[in-house]
Design an enzyme around this catalytic site. Structure first.
Site, PDB file in Angstrom:
ATOM      1  N   GLY A  45       0.836  -1.201   0.000  1.00  0.00           N
ATOM      2  CA  GLY A  45       0.000   0.000   0.000  1.00  0.00           C
ATOM      3  C   GLY A  45       0.868   1.248   0.000  1.00  0.00           C
ATOM      4  O   GLY A  45       2.082   1.181  -0.270  1.00  0.00           O
ATOM      5  N   HIS A  69     -12.902  -0.209  11.788  1.00  0.00           N
ATOM      6  CA  HIS A  69     -12.340   0.526  10.645  1.00  0.00           C
ATOM      7  C   HIS A  69     -10.827   0.657  10.697  1.00  0.00           C
ATOM      8  O   HIS A  69     -10.153   0.468   9.693  1.00  0.00           O
ATOM      9  CB  HIS A  69     -12.985   1.911  10.630  1.00  0.00           C
ATOM     10  N   GLU A  99      -0.729   1.644   9.027  1.00  0.00           N
ATOM     11  CA  GLU A  99      -1.661   1.211  10.069  1.00  0.00           C
ATOM     12  C   GLU A  99      -1.084   0.152  11.005  1.00  0.00           C
ATOM     13  O   GLU A  99      -1.448   0.082  12.178  1.00  0.00           O
ATOM     14  CB  GLU A  99      -2.966   0.709   9.432  1.00  0.00           C
ATOM     15  N   ARG A 124      -8.295   8.359  16.077  1.00  0.00           N
ATOM     16  CA  ARG A 124      -7.648   8.995  14.918  1.00  0.00           C
ATOM     17  C   ARG A 124      -8.527  10.070  14.280  1.00  0.00           C
ATOM     18  O   ARG A 124      -9.724   9.859  14.084  1.00  0.00           O
ATOM     19  CB  ARG A 124      -7.351   7.915  13.877  1.00  0.00           C
ATOM     20  N   SER A 161      -4.635   8.948   7.952  1.00  0.00           N
ATOM     21  CA  SER A 161      -3.938   7.666   7.781  1.00  0.00           C
ATOM     22  C   SER A 161      -3.084   7.623   6.516  1.00  0.00           C
ATOM     23  O   SER A 161      -1.940   7.164   6.550  1.00  0.00           O
ATOM     24  CB  SER A 161      -4.927   6.503   7.803  1.00  0.00           C
ATOM     25  N   LEU A 162      -3.618   8.104   5.398  1.00  0.00           N
ATOM     26  CA  LEU A 162      -2.800   8.085   4.177  1.00  0.00           C
ATOM     27  C   LEU A 162      -1.591   9.003   4.337  1.00  0.00           C
ATOM     28  O   LEU A 162      -0.490   8.695   3.872  1.00  0.00           O
ATOM     29  CB  LEU A 162      -3.649   8.506   2.964  1.00  0.00           C
TER      30      LEU A 162
HETATM   31  C1  SIN Z   1     -13.697   7.889   5.115  1.00  0.00           C
HETATM   32  O1  SIN Z   1     -13.686   8.154   3.916  1.00  0.00           O
HETATM   33  O2  SIN Z   1     -14.624   8.142   5.857  1.00  0.00           O
HETATM   34  C2  SIN Z   1     -12.513   7.194   5.705  1.00  0.00           C
HETATM   35  C3  SIN Z   1     -11.426   8.161   5.831  1.00  0.00           C
HETATM   36  C4  SIN Z   1     -10.568   7.825   6.993  1.00  0.00           C
HETATM   37  O3  SIN Z   1     -10.782   6.810   7.647  1.00  0.00           O
HETATM   38  O4  SIN Z   1      -9.699   8.640   7.295  1.00  0.00           O
END
Ligand code: SIN
Length: 517
Positions: free
Chosen positions: A13, A350, A374, A385, A390-391
């Site tokens: 990823g 999630h 992650e 968070r 995260s990205l």
């Molecule tokens: C989302 O699009 O709601 C997820 C984005 C995230 O988890 O930061």
């Protein structure tokens, strides 16, 4: 392929790609392995919402303040500082200029900035509601063009190699605990490869699949946490599992309804159309994620409703279809029209805010092992968070870890490669019905007893079930014919136990860890 690698990256990823690129460009020979058949298939690919960039009137301090508020008092200040200062610059350099990710622009030609819960400003850039896919395609393209990187697909990492566990030199137990690579299962040949590396980087993504209901893709079984834990690396904050408030409630698998829907004006309502989230927080539907998920849970409990509803139907139909094509399509498949009706939603597991404890360069407590994304715990997220971090965390820590790993290789300080015991193959056939039932038991136990709302009795019950299951699977694994499904199951139950033990230890409620006792 040479069996001595500079940097072994496990996972493909954004975290893995950023690591590989940074290391390769500093002269390291990188091998990236993924258990997927297509390197694209990763948690990153599934990300809908977006990635933090910067609002017009933004500053690192404002972003840091939002991260800290969401993190419920447990964010690590150094990590927050690194991301807030370096993140937007790396988005500029790597994603916008170099990889040329086709983010959406507004009518004025500027990048379209959207809002999400608990952000004080609209600072998130996106590609409709398929941002992760756009980023992964562009960044993986750059990885594929890089001659110093070899990508191996269909390779499942089994265990990290350490001096104390795997060296044939008995005196190596006196060396500092050190990772020297990984045993990797080649799904095609069904053979185990011993990959020795100067630096090993875990970029294996999340663990949502240890819960019955999750937004995560099939591969997200907690492989990295399980391998690191078995190897003796410190794992931290594992109790903080973030539940996304809005996933599609229907007969199929849960599907994420991106938070950017609420950022663009969608409202969460109960069966009578009331915006119940204002009972819990002044920001209503845009309160921090842990509060929204629990608000929905409480409303369902109090009203006996099986779900809440997310309503964006007041917006222009054409705009909705252009901005949220993926979500609209998925709703349509399930028999709902996002443009004209409220959509039934429930929370689902999630994101893991905890993981392998790392510093600002992804360095874990195990020498020569790093972790990014992650699977890691940089401390950035604290107990909960902030959306769309995260990205960015993958990009920032991937780049920093890759640079640091390449520098460590160049320094030549850690060039010891022990002789490793060869893999011992076992032959007992695996019964798929048993594997399926063990997964179901793990997932139901985690969902019902270690989920959104926890207490001692539930956690104790989970402990009795998972401890037994973990031992049973361990016994069977030791004599069974090796395969991908067994490796995942062993990792899944191990990671479930790590999450459970962390949850049992934390008596107070904080962020995503909520106890009724
Ligand atoms: C989302 O699009 O709601 C997820 C984005 C995230 O988890 O930061």
């Amino acid at each position: 392929m040479s069996d001595r690698i500079d940097v072994l990256v496990i996972g493909s990823g954004l975290g893995g790609c950023a690591t590989a690129l940074a290391a390769a460009r500093r002269g390291a020979r990188v091998v990236m392995v993924t258990k997927a058949q297509r390197a694209e298939d990763s948690n990153t690919w599934e990300a809908q919402g977006g990635i933090i960039y910067r609002a017009e009137d933004d500053s690192p301090e404002l972003l840091a303040a939002d991260i800290v508020t969401a993190g419920a008092g447990l964010c690590k200040p150094e990590a927050v500082g690194i991301l807030s200062r370096e993140g937007p610059r790396l988005v500029d350099e790597i994603l916008l200029r170099e990889a040329r990710v086709p983010f959406d622009h507004g009518t004025n030609g500027d990048l379209d900035l959207t809002a999400e819960a608990a952000h004080s400003r609209p600072r998130i850039i996106h590609r409709a509601d398929g941002t992760g896919r756009a980023i992964e395609e562009a960044v993986l393209g750059a990885v594929r063009r890089e001659p110093n990187i070899t990508i191996l697909t269909g390779r499942t990492a089994i265990d990290l190699l350490t001096l104390s566990h795997h060296s044939r030199n008995p005196l190596d137990i006196y060396a500092p605990p050190t990772c020297v690579g990984a045993y990797v299962f080649d799904q095609a040949s069904r053979r185990v490869e011993t990959l020795l590396a100067r630096e090993t980087v875990l970029a294996t993504g999340g663990l949502g699949r240890i819960f019955l209901h999750t937004t995560n893709p099939a591969g997200a079984c907690g492989d990295g946490v399980a391998m690191a834990y078995r190897a003796g690396a410190r794992c931290l904050n594992m109790q903080f599992i973030q539940f996304h408030p809005t996933t599609l409630y229907h007969s199929g698998e849960r599907f994420l309804l991106s938070e950017s829907l609420r950022g663009e004006g969608a409202k969460l309502v109960d069966g009578r159309g009331r915006e119940f989230m204002f009972d819990h927080h002044p920001d209503g539907s845009l309160a921090p994620r842990d509060i929204v998920a629990r608000g929905i849970h409480q409303m369902m409990h109090e009203t006996g409703s099986p779900c809440a509803w997310l309503d964006i139907s007041h917006k222009d139909k054409a705009w909705i279809l252009e901005r949220f094509p993926t979500v609209a399509g998925k709703c349509r498949e399930a028999g709902f029209d996002l443009t004209s009706q409220a959509i039934p939603v429930v929370p689902a597991a999630h994101y893991s805010c905890g993981g392998v404890d790392v510093d600002g360069e992804g360095r874990s407590s195990l020498h020569r092992l790093r972790a990014v994304g992650e699977v890691s715990c940089t401390g950035l997220h604290g107990a909960n968070r902030l959306a769309s971090t995260s990205l960015l965390e993958c990009l920032v820590w991937g780049t920093r870890a890759g640079e640091a790993a390449a520098a460590a290789c160049r320094s030549g300080a850690d060039d010891y490669f022990p002789e490793i015991a060869p893999w011992e193959y076992e032959a007992e056939p695996v019964d798929p019905a048993l594997v399926a039932q063990d997964w179901l038991t793990t997932r139901q136990t985690m969902w019902n007893y270690v989920g959104l709302v926890r207490n001692r009795r539930r956690l104790d019950r989970a402990h009795a079930i998972l401890r037994e299951l973990h031992m049973e699977i361990g016994r069977f694994y030791a004599k069974a014919e090796l395969g991908d499904s067994l490796i995942s199951l062993r990792n899944g139950v191990q990671t479930a136990l790590v999450v459970l033990l962390a949850a049992m230890e934390m008596r107070e409620s904080r962020g995503c860890h909520y106890r009724t006792d």
